[in-house]
Design an enzyme around this catalytic site. Structure first.
Site, short mmCIF file in Angstrom:
data_model
loop_
_atom_site.label_atom_id
_atom_site.label_comp_id
_atom_site.label_asym_id
_atom_site.label_seq_id
_atom_site.Cartn_x
_atom_site.Cartn_y
_atom_site.Cartn_z
N GLU A 1 11.27 -7.35 -0.10
CA GLU A 1 10.97 -8.70 -0.58
C GLU A 1 9.45 -8.88 -0.63
OE1 GLU A 1 12.13 -13.27 0.73
OE2 GLU A 1 13.20 -11.59 1.63
N GLU B 1 -0.07 1.66 -6.47
CA GLU B 1 0.77 1.17 -5.37
C GLU B 1 1.01 -0.34 -5.47
OE1 GLU B 1 2.54 2.52 -3.03
OE2 GLU B 1 1.94 4.61 -3.23
N GLU C 1 4.85 -1.74 -5.84
CA GLU C 1 5.50 -2.57 -4.81
C GLU C 1 5.65 -4.03 -5.19
OE1 GLU C 1 3.65 -1.86 -1.00
OE2 GLU C 1 4.73 0.03 -0.79
N PRO D 1 -5.82 6.70 15.26
CA PRO D 1 -4.73 7.67 15.16
C PRO D 1 -3.33 7.08 15.38
CG PRO D 1 -6.54 8.61 16.38
CD PRO D 1 -6.88 7.15 16.15
N ASP D 2 -3.22 5.98 16.10
CA ASP D 2 -1.89 5.40 16.36
C ASP D 2 -1.59 4.19 15.49
OD1 ASP D 2 -3.70 3.64 17.50
OD2 ASP D 2 -2.64 3.49 19.41
N GLY E 1 0.82 -1.21 0.00
CA GLY E 1 0.00 0.00 0.00
C GLY E 1 0.84 1.25 0.00
#
Length: 136
Positions: A108, A58, A62, A79-80, A42
């Site tokens: 990888e 994305e 990736e 939020p965390d 992501g």
């Protein structure tokens, strides 16, 4: 006064299939940058880009895979959830075909059967996201 909002990100649970449509597992990346560990592929949505286009970009950047969006899994916004800053992730389930290869932020690329996912090695809130995916 400027408006402050979280960063908008997309994550994609890539269900990998072979040429005979046999399920091979899901694609996870080993991150090159902190936080180190395994993650769902992501990244961030760019200005002027739809979340669907950001997801496809994305996933290609990736893993080298072109993906087909199957459905929205959910929006994750604690939020965390990201130790760097507040992010909101719009998380999709998508199908991919072919052989993934690590590019961009991925050190990888690994394919895991659902029963073999190493939940203790996942970063961010990706363990919760994958548990939600398995339960649905």
């Amino acid at each position: 006064m400027p408006i402050k909002t979280p960063f908008v990100a997309v994550d994609g649970i890539i269900q990998l299939f072979d040429s005979n449509d046999n399920f091979q597992g899901i694609v996870l990346i080993e991150r090159k940058n902190p936080p180190l560990g395994l993650a769902i592929p992501g990244g961030f949505v760019e200005i002027g880009e739809s979340v669907e286009d950001a997801l496809k970009r994305e996933m290609k950047e990736e893993t080298g895979l072109n993906v087909e969006i199957v459905r929205l899994l959910g929006v994750y916004s604690q939020p965390d959830r990201d130790p760097r800053f507040h992010t909101v992730s719009i998380t999709f389930v998508c199908n991919g075909y072919g052989r993934p290869e690590a590019h961009s932020d991925a050190k990888e690329v690994k394919i895991f059967k659902l029963e073999d996912i190493p939940f203790d090695k996942l970063v961010f809130d990706h363990a919760k996201i994958l548990k939600d995916y398995i339960m649905r």
